[in-house]
Design a protein around this motif. Structure first.
Motif, PDB file in Angstrom:
ATOM      1  N   GLN A 224      -1.480  -0.317 -10.435  1.00 14.53           N
ATOM      2  CA  GLN A 224      -0.486  -1.469  -9.340  1.00 14.53           C
ATOM      3  C   GLN A 224      -0.600  -2.338  -8.940  1.00 14.53           C
TER       4      GLN A 224
ATOM      5  N   LYS B   7       6.275  -0.198  -5.246  1.00 14.66           N
ATOM      6  CA  LYS B   7       6.507   1.207  -5.731  1.00 14.66           C
ATOM      7  C   LYS B   7       4.782   1.431  -6.285  1.00 14.66           C
ATOM      8  N   GLU B   8       5.084   3.096  -6.123  1.00 17.98           N
ATOM      9  CA  GLU B   8       3.429   3.455  -6.543  1.00 17.98           C
ATOM     10  C   GLU B   8       3.750   3.226  -7.864  1.00 17.98           C
ATOM     11  N   ASP B   9       2.450   3.076  -8.558  1.00 17.97           N
ATOM     12  CA  ASP B   9       1.830   2.715 -10.117  1.00 17.97           C
ATOM     13  C   ASP B   9       3.247   2.639 -10.583  1.00 17.97           C
TER      14      ASP B   9
END
Length: 196
Positions: free
Chosen positions: A51, A39-41
């Motif tokens: 990331q 997933k992002e971040d």
């Protein structure tokens, strides 16, 4: 003559019955390309988010059919390699293996050529080959999956599958915790398989 007629009628009746595509005791082995897409971040480092990149490797699943519509699957793959980037710059890298065991339920009649299924399982992810001073803690978490087999014949099939994995870890530097890491990837597989 009566015995011959009875045997002939029985043979016709058996031939007319649909063959079970899946039965208790079957073993299904599938291999293909697997992509792990975090997933992002993933990592909050003092308000700046790092990331973890995605990676594609070879994967294999083995499923034991407990009954015609219920199976137990093990997912394995060659090691995934990920870069960790902050503001576009690589700050670390790691490799991991995410073996996963799932209970599966096949939604349609066992004789259907199309076999959609859903699964619930447990994932154990361990990391290795990290940068010298940065380490990631191993993780246990739930895994949710769905897939579709298309039976080409009684033995061979094509397959697509997706897993949502709960992978939470801790990033440490020289033994000191730096940040919590939420990888929580979507995992995609496209492949082919055989039934034994």
């Amino acid at each position: 003559m009566k015995l011959l007629k009875t045997l002939l009628a029985s043979a016709v009746a058996v031939a007319a019955m649909p063959a079970l595509a899946y039965d208790a005791g079957d073993i299904i082995v599938k291999a293909g390309v697997v992509n792990v897409n975090p997933k992002e971040d993933n990592i909050d480092v003092g308000g700046a988010y790092a990331q973890i990149g995605d990676d594609t490797q070879l994967g294999v699943t083995a499923t034991y059919m407990v009954m015609p519509q219920v199976g137990v699957e093990v997912l394995a793959a060659t090691p995934f390699s990920h870069d960790v980037k902050l503001n576009g710059n690589k700050i670390a890298d790691t490799k991991h293996l995410p073996p996963t065991v799932s209970a599966q339920y096949y939604l349609l009649d066992p004789a259907s050529k199309l076999q959609p299924y859903v699964g619930l399982g447990v994932n154990h992810t361990f990391f290795f080959d990290e940068s010298d001073d940065l380490k990631l803690k191993k993780s246990w978490g739930l895994s949710y999956s769905a897939g579709l087999n298309y039976d080409i014949d009684d033995q061979f099939m094509a397959n697509v599958a997706v897993w949502k994995m709960d992978i939470d870890s801790e990033l440490s530097s020289n033994g000191n915790k730096v940040a919590d890491v939420e990888i929580d990837p979507l995992v995609f597989m496209v492949g082919a398989g055989m039934k034994f």
